[in-house]
Write a protein that holds these residues in place. Structure first.
Motif, mmCIF file in Angstrom:
data_model
loop_
_atom_site.group_PDB
_atom_site.id
_atom_site.type_symbol
_atom_site.label_atom_id
_atom_site.label_comp_id
_atom_site.label_asym_id
_atom_site.label_seq_id
_atom_site.Cartn_x
_atom_site.Cartn_y
_atom_site.Cartn_z
ATOM 1 N N LYS A 3 -0.216 -2.724 -3.705
ATOM 2 C CA LYS A 3 -0.053 -1.609 -4.636
ATOM 3 C C LYS A 3 -0.313 -2.117 -6.056
ATOM 4 O O LYS A 3 0.195 -3.164 -6.456
ATOM 5 C CB LYS A 3 1.373 -1.050 -4.514
ATOM 6 C CG LYS A 3 1.679 0.082 -5.450
ATOM 7 C CD LYS A 3 3.118 0.554 -5.240
ATOM 8 C CE LYS A 3 3.563 1.501 -6.319
ATOM 9 N NZ LYS A 3 4.953 1.921 -6.143
ATOM 10 N N GLU A 24 2.409 8.755 -8.184
ATOM 11 C CA GLU A 24 1.963 7.652 -7.320
ATOM 12 C C GLU A 24 0.592 7.885 -6.676
ATOM 13 O O GLU A 24 0.321 7.389 -5.570
ATOM 14 C CB GLU A 24 3.007 7.340 -6.241
ATOM 15 C CG GLU A 24 4.311 6.827 -6.786
ATOM 16 C CD GLU A 24 4.177 5.523 -7.560
ATOM 17 O OE1 GLU A 24 3.383 4.647 -7.168
ATOM 18 O OE2 GLU A 24 4.888 5.368 -8.582
ATOM 19 N N SER A 70 -4.123 8.128 -2.709
ATOM 20 C CA SER A 70 -3.107 7.083 -2.719
ATOM 21 C C SER A 70 -3.146 6.406 -1.351
ATOM 22 O O SER A 70 -3.672 6.963 -0.393
ATOM 23 C CB SER A 70 -1.719 7.642 -3.004
ATOM 24 O OG SER A 70 -1.286 8.442 -1.939
ATOM 25 N N THR A 71 -2.613 5.220 -1.312
ATOM 26 C CA THR A 71 -2.571 4.469 -0.062
ATOM 27 C C THR A 71 -1.136 4.540 0.450
ATOM 28 O O THR A 71 -0.252 3.863 -0.062
ATOM 29 C CB THR A 71 -3.015 3.007 -0.293
ATOM 30 O OG1 THR A 71 -4.314 3.023 -0.898
ATOM 31 C CG2 THR A 71 -3.069 2.234 1.015
ATOM 32 N N ALA A 74 0.893 1.478 1.372
ATOM 33 C CA ALA A 74 1.320 0.628 0.258
ATOM 34 C C ALA A 74 2.313 1.344 -0.656
ATOM 35 O O ALA A 74 2.884 0.735 -1.548
ATOM 36 C CB ALA A 74 0.111 0.178 -0.549
ATOM 37 N N GLY A 76 1.594 3.768 -2.835
ATOM 38 C CA GLY A 76 1.023 4.078 -4.146
ATOM 39 C C GLY A 76 -0.465 3.807 -4.186
ATOM 40 O O GLY A 76 -1.144 3.799 -3.158
ATOM 41 N N THR A 78 -3.887 1.745 -4.638
ATOM 42 C CA THR A 78 -4.438 0.411 -4.380
ATOM 43 C C THR A 78 -5.923 0.410 -4.721
ATOM 44 O O THR A 78 -6.498 1.434 -5.087
ATOM 45 C CB THR A 78 -4.274 0.007 -2.900
ATOM 46 O OG1 THR A 78 -5.119 0.841 -2.102
ATOM 47 C CG2 THR A 78 -2.836 0.101 -2.429
#
Length: 96
Positions: A3, A24, A70-71, A74, A76, A78
């Motif tokens: 992140k 995020e 967003s990922t 993770a 948030g 990346t």
């Protein structure tokens, strides 16, 4: 995938016009000539997202498309999100 910090995110956003960071995720929106053009671009983005194994959250109404990246694994944003964001910009034609 690590992140990114808020500082890293804001630095990377300098290379992406009309993207913002909140909740995020990184977000943008596009307006097209009509629904057909919006859906065509969405289809092209879908194929690229599948190739990258990273899928956007998006919302479409007629000629408008809103995208959030967003990922989730993770928790948030990346590097994967920025890679897909740049690909989206190329597909839409906002990046050379």
């Amino acid at each position: 995938m690590k992140k990114l910090t808020e500082e890293e995110i804001y630095k990377k956003l300098e290379d992406l016009q009309d993207w913002e960071f909140k909740d995020e995720a990184i977000h943008t929106s596009f307006r097209f000539e009509d629904f057909k053009e919006a859906f065509s671009v969405m289809t092209r983005i879908a194929f690229e997202a599948e190739a990258q194994q990273h899928h956007p959250e998006w919302f479409n109404v007629y000629d408008q498309l809103q995208i959030s990246l967003s990922t989730h694994d993770a928790g948030g944003v990346t590097e994967k999100d920025f890679t897909l964001a740049h690909s989206i910009e190329k597909i839409v034609g906002n990046e050379e």
